[in-house]
Design a protein around this motif. Structure first.
Motif, PDB file in Angstrom:
ATOM      1  N   UNK A   1       0.793  -1.236   0.000  1.00  0.00           N
ATOM      2  CA  UNK A   1       0.000   0.000   0.000  1.00  0.00           C
ATOM      3  C   UNK A   1       0.827   1.290   0.000  1.00  0.00           C
ATOM      4  N   UNK A   2       1.832   1.421  -0.856  1.00  0.00           N
ATOM      5  CA  UNK A   2       2.472   2.734  -0.965  1.00  0.00           C
ATOM      6  C   UNK A   2       1.479   3.731  -1.541  1.00  0.00           C
ATOM      7  N   UNK A   3       1.349   4.891  -0.910  1.00  0.00           N
ATOM      8  CA  UNK A   3       0.420   5.899  -1.420  1.00  0.00           C
ATOM      9  C   UNK A   3       0.724   7.237  -0.756  1.00  0.00           C
ATOM     10  N   UNK A   4       0.136   8.289  -1.291  1.00  0.00           N
ATOM     11  CA  UNK A   4       0.422   9.647  -0.827  1.00  0.00           C
ATOM     12  C   UNK A   4      -0.588  10.172   0.199  1.00  0.00           C
ATOM     13  N   UNK A   5      -1.468   9.295   0.678  1.00  0.00           N
ATOM     14  CA  UNK A   5      -2.417   9.692   1.712  1.00  0.00           C
ATOM     15  C   UNK A   5      -3.742  10.164   1.139  1.00  0.00           C
ATOM     16  N   UNK A   6      -4.808   9.971   1.890  1.00  0.00           N
ATOM     17  CA  UNK A   6      -6.161  10.237   1.398  1.00  0.00           C
ATOM     18  C   UNK A   6      -6.345  11.688   0.960  1.00  0.00           C
ATOM     19  N   UNK A   7      -5.754  12.646   1.659  1.00  0.00           N
ATOM     20  CA  UNK A   7      -5.963  14.056   1.311  1.00  0.00           C
ATOM     21  C   UNK A   7      -5.473  14.364  -0.104  1.00  0.00           C
ATOM     22  N   UNK A   8      -4.355  13.764  -0.488  1.00  0.00           N
ATOM     23  CA  UNK A   8      -3.780  14.002  -1.819  1.00  0.00           C
ATOM     24  C   UNK A   8      -4.766  13.583  -2.909  1.00  0.00           C
ATOM     25  N   UNK A   9      -5.311  12.367  -2.795  1.00  0.00           N
ATOM     26  CA  UNK A   9      -6.189  11.848  -3.842  1.00  0.00           C
ATOM     27  C   UNK A   9      -7.583  12.460  -3.775  1.00  0.00           C
ATOM     28  N   UNK A  10      -8.074  12.693  -2.568  1.00  0.00           N
ATOM     29  CA  UNK A  10      -9.398  13.303  -2.419  1.00  0.00           C
ATOM     30  C   UNK A  10      -9.405  14.719  -2.992  1.00  0.00           C
ATOM     31  N   UNK A  11      -8.361  15.479  -2.720  1.00  0.00           N
ATOM     32  CA  UNK A  11      -8.273  16.842  -3.268  1.00  0.00           C
ATOM     33  C   UNK A  11      -8.233  16.813  -4.791  1.00  0.00           C
TER      34      UNK A  11
END
Length: 311
Positions: free
Chosen positions: A73-83
Motif C-alpha cells: 500500500x504505498x500511497x500519498x495519503x487520502x488528502x492528496x487523492x481526495x483533493x
C-alpha cells in the motif's frame, strides 16, 4: 456504431475500460495519463489515512504469465487523492472517477470515509476489503462477520455511492455467504477480483520479490479463470442494483469481452497496463469493438451476463 459505453449506478462512462487500483495511479501525473487515454475512467491508488512508503523493493516483478507483487500500500495519503478528484470533477467535460481507500484499522476506515462524506467529492468510492500484501494484516473480506459489521457501521453515516474491492473466493458456499451480506447494503458496485494472495515465484533458487520472503499477489493470465468465476458468481447472486467491475487477467479485447459476458459492467486492467502503459486502452478497446461487430452486438447490454452453459 458499436459502443463500449456503460454505467455504474447513476454514473455514465464512454468506455468500459479503466485501470485497476495500484497500477498507473500513484501520482497526479500517472492519473492524468489514464484520464487523457482511451480509458473511460480511472481509480486512484488505494489511499490510507497517512502516506505510506510501502514494502521494501523489489516488490513487483513481471513473469511469463503475469506478475507477482507485494507493494504494501504505498500511497500519498487520502488528502492528496481526495483533493485531486474533487478538483477534477469541477472541470469542464470531466470523466467520472473512482477514489480507492482503505483503513489500516476499522477506526481508520471510518475516519477516512467520514472525511469523504464531509467533502465536496460527488464521485464513486471503492473501499478495499482485499489488500493481501500488508504483513500482519488479514484480508477483511475473508472474515464475513467482520465484513458485515464494518458495512453496517459504514452505511450508518456514509450516504455517497460506495463499492467494495474483493479478494477471490474459491468455494460456492463462500459466494453464497458473501452475496447474502452484500445484498443487505446499498452498495453501488463490487469489484472482482484483487490479486490471488500469497503466491510464490522462483528464479533459479531464489524468490523474486523481497517482502514476506517472496510471497505476493498474483496477477495476469494466471488469474483470469478465477476472476471470471467470481464475476459470474456474484452476477447471479447480487441484487441487480449492484454493478460488477471485472478485474483480473485482461490482456486482450477477448478477455474484456469474457468479463462482460460473465456480467461485468466495467473492466479494469492491471498487469498489462503496467507492461504496456496507457496505450493498452486503445488496443484493447478496438479489439473488443471488433469482436462486438463480428457478433452483431451494438452495446455491452446486448451480451452482458449472457454466458451460455452446456446442456
Amino acid at each position: 456504431m458499436v459502443s463500449t459505453s456503460t454505467r455504474i449506478g447513476s454514473f455514465h462512462f464512454d468506455n468500459c475500460l479503466m485501470n485497476a487500483a495500484g497500477v498507473y495511479c500513484f501520482s497526479k501525473e500517472e492519473l492524468e495519463a489514464i484520464d487523457t487515454s482511451a480509458a473511460g475512467s480511472f481509480v486512484t491508488k488505494t489511499a490510507t489515512l497517512e502516506a505510506r512508503q510501502g514494502n521494501p523493493e523489489p516488490r513487483y516483478v513481471d513473469t511469463d504469465l503475469g506478475s507477482i507483487n507485494s507493494m504494501g500500500l504505498p500511497n500519498l495519503g487520502i488528502d492528496y487523492y481526495l483533493d485531486y478528484v474533487t478538483q477534477l470533477q469541477d472541470t469542464p467535460n470531466s470523466k467520472n472517477h473512482f477514489l480507492s481507500l482503505v483503513g489500516m484499522s476499522p477506526e481508520d476506515t471510518h475516519t477516512i470515509l467520514k472525511k469523504v462524506q464531509d467533502s465536496a467529492y460527488k464521485g464513486l468510492v471503492e473501499l478495499n476489503l482485499s489488500c493481501p500484501n500488508v504483513p500482519g494484516k488479514p484480508q477483511i473480506a475473508y472474515d464475513f462477520e467482520t465484513t458485515d459489521q464494518l458495512l453496517a457501521e459504514v452505511f450508518s453515516y456514509y450516504k455517497k455511492p460506495l463499492g467494495v474491492k474483493l479478494p477471490p473466493y474459491f468455494d460456492i458456499v463462500h459466494f453464497d455467504q458473501a452475496a447474502a451480506i452484500f445484498n443487505k447494503y446499498p452498495l453501488t458496485f463490487v469489484n472482482c477480483i484483487n490479486s490471488i494472495g500469497n503466491g510464490l515465484v522462483i528464479s533459479d533458487e531464489t524468490v523474486v520479490i523481497k517482502p514476506k520472503d517472496g510471497f505476493g499477489g498474483i496477477g495476469g493470465d494466471y488469474v483470469k479463470p478465477t476472476a471470471l468465476a467470481n464475476v459470474h458468481a456474484f452476477y447471479k447472486r447480487l441484487n441487480p442494483t449492484i454493478a460488477i467491475i471485472g478485474t483480473g487477467g485482461v490482456r486482450t479485447g477477448r478477455d474484456a469481452f469474457e468479463h462482460i459476458l460473465c456480467g461485468a459492467s466495467m473492466v479494469q486492467i492491471g498487469t498489462i497496463l503496467h507492461q504496456e502503459g496507457p496505450e493498452a486502452f486503445t488496443r484493447i478497446t478496438k479489439e473488443l469493438q471488433d469482436i462486438m461487430s463480428e457478433k452483431g452486438y451494438q452495446s455491452l447490454e446486448d451480451f452482458r451476463g449472457k454466458l451460455q452453459y452446456l446442456s
